[in-house]
Design a protein around this motif. Structure first.
Motif, PDB file in Angstrom:
ATOM      1  N   GLY A 195      44.473 -27.731  43.819  1.00 58.97           N
ATOM      2  CA  GLY A 195      44.324 -26.606  42.909  1.00 58.97           C
ATOM      3  C   GLY A 195      43.927 -27.061  41.520  1.00 58.97           C
ATOM      4  O   GLY A 195      43.142 -26.409  40.829  1.00 58.97           O
ATOM      5  N   LEU A 196      44.473 -28.210  41.108  1.00 62.11           N
ATOM      6  CA  LEU A 196      44.151 -28.758  39.787  1.00 62.11           C
ATOM      7  C   LEU A 196      42.683 -29.152  39.692  1.00 62.11           C
ATOM      8  O   LEU A 196      41.973 -28.747  38.769  1.00 62.11           O
ATOM      9  N   THR A 197      42.199 -29.944  40.668  1.00 64.46           N
ATOM     10  CA  THR A 197      40.804 -30.403  40.617  1.00 64.46           C
ATOM     11  C   THR A 197      39.833 -29.232  40.781  1.00 64.46           C
ATOM     12  O   THR A 197      38.737 -29.247  40.233  1.00 64.46           O
ATOM     13  N   ALA A 198      40.245 -28.195  41.531  1.00 62.74           N
ATOM     14  CA  ALA A 198      39.389 -27.004  41.665  1.00 62.74           C
ATOM     15  C   ALA A 198      39.275 -26.282  40.332  1.00 62.74           C
ATOM     16  O   ALA A 198      38.207 -25.804  39.951  1.00 62.74           O
ATOM     17  N   ALA A 199      40.389 -26.197  39.590  1.00 64.33           N
ATOM     18  CA  ALA A 199      40.358 -25.526  38.285  1.00 64.33           C
ATOM     19  C   ALA A 199      39.517 -26.310  37.284  1.00 64.33           C
ATOM     20  O   ALA A 199      38.803 -25.735  36.474  1.00 64.33           O
ATOM     21  N   ILE A 200      39.583 -27.629  37.358  1.00 61.86           N
ATOM     22  CA  ILE A 200      38.757 -28.453  36.475  1.00 61.86           C
ATOM     23  C   ILE A 200      37.287 -28.347  36.869  1.00 61.86           C
ATOM     24  O   ILE A 200      36.397 -28.412  36.020  1.00 61.86           O
ATOM     25  N   GLY A 201      37.024 -28.155  38.164  1.00 63.59           N
ATOM     26  CA  GLY A 201      35.647 -27.990  38.633  1.00 63.59           C
ATOM     27  C   GLY A 201      34.952 -29.292  38.941  1.00 63.59           C
ATOM     28  O   GLY A 201      33.725 -29.363  38.943  1.00 63.59           O
ATOM     29  N   ILE A 202      35.730 -30.336  39.255  1.00 59.09           N
ATOM     30  CA  ILE A 202      35.126 -31.660  39.483  1.00 59.09           C
ATOM     31  C   ILE A 202      34.139 -31.631  40.637  1.00 59.09           C
ATOM     32  O   ILE A 202      33.073 -32.245  40.568  1.00 59.09           O
ATOM     33  N   ARG A 203      34.458 -30.921  41.699  1.00 57.65           N
ATOM     34  CA  ARG A 203      33.577 -30.905  42.874  1.00 57.65           C
ATOM     35  C   ARG A 203      32.667 -29.672  42.913  1.00 57.65           C
ATOM     36  O   ARG A 203      32.047 -29.394  43.936  1.00 57.65           O
ATOM     37  N   ASN A 204      32.617 -28.965  41.807  1.00 60.25           N
ATOM     38  CA  ASN A 204      31.762 -27.772  41.722  1.00 60.25           C
ATOM     39  C   ASN A 204      30.380 -28.194  41.222  1.00 60.25           C
ATOM     40  O   ASN A 204      30.191 -28.478  40.043  1.00 60.25           O
ATOM     41  N   ASP A 205      29.400 -28.214  42.122  1.00 60.90           N
ATOM     42  CA  ASP A 205      28.053 -28.665  41.755  1.00 60.90           C
ATOM     43  C   ASP A 205      27.403 -27.774  40.703  1.00 60.90           C
ATOM     44  O   ASP A 205      26.488 -28.200  40.000  1.00 60.90           O
ATOM     45  N   ALA A 206      27.875 -26.528  40.601  1.00 62.04           N
ATOM     46  CA  ALA A 206      27.267 -25.610  39.634  1.00 62.04           C
ATOM     47  C   ALA A 206      27.688 -25.926  38.200  1.00 62.04           C
ATOM     48  O   ALA A 206      27.059 -25.453  37.260  1.00 62.04           O
TER      49      ALA A 206
END
Length: 716
Positions: free
Chosen positions: A112-123
């Protein structure tokens, strides 16, 4: 005297430092971090292209050797400097995710933490990721924050399992961690603004201009700081409107809204191009391209005299039969449909006439590709033209080829008429035919009936299989959304588990644990959530059941595999390494190492060969080579035995359990250290096993290896 090394040196000294860091040298890692911190400009995107390329390739080598599961302090120091400098790649984002888990180790849901930071979000660009990282860094109970709709508040609670943040404004408001990072500005602890808001300057407020100047070091946000932020922070939390007005007047006018606002210039306003001459009528166009351009400049198809419709029809017909003009054909028809008005009957007749001739309607994939590229505002009108030409059945069938975001256009077009359920029927047909996609499942989640959801969204294998499909372009959005639902959304989790149905829950748990979709952190996070939802099923999550008795097995492999590795090591030491040393010396003779591709390649080979040599030596150290002739199979699976299992449908299958390096999956030859090998080790006839694939099997027999395999293991 040698000049001091800087971030832009790009010479042999810096290259050697990068190579030393790739070998794990702590001093080199620390020195590189210091060089990045001292770089000017700070962002690598603003460096000279050659300098950035030099660092990018060097750092790729360095991070490739880092152990993500055991980052050392010097690894973390360098990764932090790389992130701040804006270095980005798939491998780097993997290491940044590992760094986030280390830096924010107190946070109990790392996914949940890394999703909120957006590390793996290519956009998200890496600079945006860094800003979001900083917001998370300031996240703590009692911290002041600002939301445009609610004003100034304080963080009241943080649920690091549910990924929820509660902020006390006039009333308490709960939001997800991602929503908080997206929309809330945090005031840094110990900053000037923090002191003002906490009342430390209640006797004498600092000048407004000083507060405004301190914004860059007082605020942290994922996006841009809005205009007027100083007033919004201070009124009414600290000052009244009148008091703020007097404070700003006292310093000679209102302060700038933010230190990051664009400067005001006295540049003249741009001149507006003159409208096209009246003679440039849309119906007098000479080609499909000219028709599209002229239609962009009108709001109605009305003209001073009768429109030349035969000319327009001829242009559409000529363009429709040419595959290379399909994009412009669709664009022109959409614009004509949008503005048809009194010409609606003519356009309908024209579209019906073109239905069989236009190549865009001959192939569903071509139609979908062109439709996906149309401007969003014109999509409804192109869908209408397609429905007129080919009918609702054609439209709904090919809608399933489009990204999910466009399906709503078809639903609106079908409305409440006799075809209103046609899209749902097409979705069901696709699912029954095993043609699932992330777009299909996302539509089902948003719009499907509850009965259909219960049937297909409780199929964990279907969801995991769909998420492993290779998709590209705009179809990635639905796959990312579906993955986010799987990792984060409680309602989706409960749907997949049919609100606690034991069989559905067990199926999801087995997919989480055994299918190669999630990393270890994601698995842990999902399993924790399942237990939190349904604590009564903790035993199913932990899968406490009869397990085969394990026998201690040392390092052993077949004589064949041992010999192959030994020969590879000898070839590497005696042939490849000397050849690489000679290549490095030869490449040095070409001069300028910054532009010397031969030298760079040879040094990369040196790192690879050293790593491979260490790997081979470690694997062979203490290894026992065997032909398994001394293995006694006494009804218990051990390396050197064949295990026969039976599936629920009656099918039987043999698996041959062998040593390290002996896996040949297509022949069912399995190393005892693989997931399947670990499942089979120690099993006995009559035992029920769950395979890593999720299949339930019964062990029928455990027997010695067949003769042909005994010959294979000795290399015969």
């Amino acid at each position: 005297m040698a000049s001091k090394i800087t971030y832009s040196s790009c010479d042999e000294t810096l290259e050697n430092q990068l190579l030393a860091a790739a070998d794990g040298n702590a001093a080199a890692l620390t020195a590189l971090a210091e060089l990045l911190r001292g770089a000017s400009p700070k962002q690598c995107s603003q460096w000279e292209a050659g300098v950035k390329s030099f660092w990018q390739s060097g750092l790729e080598l360095v991070i490739d050797k880092m152990d993500s599961k055991q980052l050392r302090p010097e690894d973390s120091l360098l990764l932090g400097s790389m992130l701040a400098a804006g270095f980005d790649s798939v491998g780097m984002r993997d290491r940044y995710a590992a760094l986030a888990k280390r830096v924010f180790s107190h946070y109990r849901d790392p996914i949940g933490l890394t999703a909120a930071i957006g590390i793996r979000n290519d956009a998200l660009g890496i600079a945006q990721v860094y800003q979001r990282w900083q917001v998370i860094g300031e996240l703590k109970i009692g911290a002041y924050c600002y939301d445009s709709s609610s004003g100034v508040g304080t963080i009241a609670a943080i649920d690091d399992l549910a990924n929820d943040v509660q902020v006390q404004f006039d009333r308490r408001r709960s939001m997800s961690l991602s929503q908080f990072v997206d929309s809330v500005i945090v005031i840094k602890d110990l900053s000037l603004l923090h002191e003002v808001l906490s009342g430390k300057h209640s006797g004498k407020l600092p000048p407004i201009k000083d507060i405004s100047a301190a914004l860059p070091v007082s605020l942290v946000a994922a996006g841009a700081i809005p205009d007027g932020i100083v007033k919004q922070l201070l009124v009414p939390a600290v000052l009244t409107d009148d008091a703020f007005a007097r404070a700003t007047t006292a310093v000679g006018g209102a302060p700038k809204a933010s230190a990051v606002s664009a400067p005001v210039t006295n540049a003249p306003a741009p001149t507006v191009a003159a409208p096209p001459p009246g003679s440039q009528r849309w119906d007098h166009s000479r080609s499909i391209l000219e028709l599209c351009e002229r239609l962009k400049g009108v709001t109605s198809l009305k003209v001073d005299s009768e429109p030349t419709l035969d000319n327009v029809q001829r242009i559409l017909q000529q363009a429709g039969i040419r595959p290379d003009q399909s994009d412009h054909f669709a664009l022109a028809l959409a614009m004509l449909q949008k503005m048809s008005g009194d010409l609606g009957d003519w356009l309908r007749t024209t579209v019906e006439y073109l239905a069989d001739e236009a190549v865009i309607w001959h192939n569903g994939d071509t139609w979908a590709e062109v439709t996906d590229k149309l401007p969003g505002k014109l999509a409804p009108f192109w869908f209408k033209a397609t429905q007129i030409a080919k009918g609702s059945d054609y439209l709904t069938t090919n809608t399933l080829r489009l990204p999910f975001r466009l399906w709503a256009q078809t639903e609106k077009l079908l409305g409440s008429g006799s075809d209103k359920d046609l899209l749902a029927a097409k979705v069901l047909d696709a699912l029954e035919g095993k043609h699932a996609s992330a777009d299909l499942l996302m539509w089902l989640w948003r719009s499907g009936s509850q009965a259909v959801k219960d049937k297909y969204l409780s199929d964990s294998h279907l969801i995991f299989k769909t998420l492993q499909l290779d998709v590209r372009g705009n179809y990635l959005r639905a796959q990312r959304d579906l993955r986010r639902l799987l990792l984060e959304d409680e309602k989706f989790h409960r749907q997949v588990m049919l609100n606690g149905d034991r069989d559905a829950l067990i199926a999801l748990v087995r997919c989480i644990k055994r299918l190669p979709l999630l990393d270890s952190g994601e698995r842990q996070s999902l399993l924790v959530k399942i237990v939190r939802y349904y604590p009564e099923h903790i035993h199913e999550v932990e899968e406490r059941r009869q397990a085969p008795a394990r026998r201690a097995v040392g390092k052993l492999t077949s004589k064949r595999s041992y010999k192959q590795r030994q020969e590879e090591l000898e070839h590497l030491v005696n042939v490849l390494v000397p050849a690489n040393i000679a290549a490095i010396e030869h490449a040095r003779g070409y001069g300028d190492l910054r532009e010397n591709s031969e030298f760079k390649y040879a040094k990369e080979q040196q790192v690879f060969l050293a790593s491979r040599r260490q790997e081979l030596e470690t694997s062979l150290n203490g290894m026992r080579a065997t032909d398994f002739s001394d293995v006694e199979v006494d009804g218990v699976a051990v390396p050197g035995s064949t295990i026969t299992v039976r599936y629920p449908n009656g099918k039987k299958e043999d698996f041959h359990l062998l040593g390290l390096f002996d896996s040949v999956p297509e022949k069912n030859m399995i190393s005892y250290e693989t997931p399947l090998g670990e499942t089979l080790m120690g099993c006995k006839p009559g035992m029920d096993l769950t395979m890593p694939s999720g299949d339930n099997v019964t062990v029928v027999a455990v027997s010695p290896l067949p003769a042909e395999l005994r010959a294979w293991v000795v290399g015969a």
